[in-house]
Design an enzyme around this catalytic site. Structure first.
Site, short mmCIF file in Angstrom:
data_model
loop_
_atom_site.label_atom_id
_atom_site.label_comp_id
_atom_site.label_asym_id
_atom_site.label_seq_id
_atom_site.Cartn_x
_atom_site.Cartn_y
_atom_site.Cartn_z
N LYS A 19 -12.03 -48.33 -21.40
CA LYS A 19 -11.17 -47.14 -21.41
C LYS A 19 -9.74 -47.59 -21.73
O LYS A 19 -9.21 -48.50 -21.07
CB LYS A 19 -11.22 -46.50 -20.03
C1 E4P Z 1 -11.36 -39.26 -16.46
O1 E4P Z 1 -11.95 -40.18 -16.96
C2 E4P Z 1 -10.44 -39.38 -15.33
O2 E4P Z 1 -10.89 -40.42 -14.51
C3 E4P Z 1 -10.39 -38.16 -14.46
O3 E4P Z 1 -11.21 -37.12 -14.93
C4 E4P Z 1 -9.03 -37.74 -14.02
O4 E4P Z 1 -9.14 -36.62 -13.19
P1 E4P Z 1 -7.96 -36.12 -12.22
O5 E4P Z 1 -7.00 -35.35 -13.07
O6 E4P Z 1 -8.66 -35.22 -11.25
O7 E4P Z 1 -7.37 -37.33 -11.61
#
Ligand code: E4P
Length: 217
Positions: free
Chosen positions: A83
């Protein structure tokens, strides 16, 4: 639509994986911190719990640093998906890694133009954050529709991974638009099955069945 669990909680992941409905997992530095576990160790354990992609995020902000970290992370297991943030260094890293056959999830996407760049960089997944977009007064689902339109216009293969999902309606709307994947906290995935009439129906059937005095088998 593929379902990914947005968590680094291995008990939750194992429980959801046992349903056969889980296609992958996404983590981020905040979720790793919340788990209280060693990053490499918990990522290895998660990779053993699901067959699909497990996103592990780099923390370096420059291309060379991202490549160094990706080299360590991708050795953890064959289903690790690196990522990277949606920055020029992240996109450069994405291009290099996907060119070598490594899956890449380009994260923190908040505009259709950013998603266009991620596709041009050969991303396996792009992660538009719908919940955080909504929080800031924008329409998260309109962003998903725009990206779907643009990707279809050019037959880009990058999968739209709807992230920052907060409730079941996000899943419903994203599925109608045709998003490829959604990642949600385990509680939201479990909430998808709930319906008051299903519970009420079971209650009624069980009460009537008890009156028959029968048993199956
Ligand atoms: C995606 O890969 C992220 O880890 C995640 O969806 C972020 O979500 P949040 O906005 O609830 O922290």
């Amino acid at each position: 639509m593929k379902f990914f669990a947005d968590t680094a909680d291995t008990a939750d992941i194992a429980d959801l994986a046992a349903t056969g409905l889980l296609d992958g997992v996404t983590t981020n530095p905040s979720l790793i911190a919340k788990s209280g576990r060693d990053f490499i160790e918990v990522t290895r354990e998660i990779c053993g719990l699901v067959d699909g992609p497990v996103s592990a995020e780099v923390v370096a902000l420059d291309h060379a640093g991202m490549m160094r970290e990706a080299e360590i992370l991708r050795k953890i297991a064959s289903n690790v998906c690196i990522k990277v943030p949606l920055t020029l260094d992240g996109l450069k890293t994405c291009k290099a890694l996907t060119g070598e056959g490594t899956m890449v999830n380009v994260t923190l996407c908040f505009s259709a133009n950013q998603a266009l760049l991620a596709a041009k960089a050969g991303a396996t997944f792009v992660s538009p954050f719908v919940g955080r977009h909504d929080d800031n007064g924008y329409d998260g689902m309109e962003l998903i529709s725009d990206i779907r339109l643009i990707y279809d216009n050019y037959a880009f293969e990058t999968q739209i991974l709807v992230a920052s999902v907060r409730h079941v309606m996000h899943v419903y709307e994203a599925a109608k638009i045709g998003a490829d994947v959604m990642t949600a906290p385990p509680a939201v995935i479990r909430a998808l099955v709930k319906h008051v009439l299903t519970d009420k129906g079971i209650e009624g059937f069980m009460a009537d069945w008890a009156k028959t005095g029968q048993s199956i088998g």
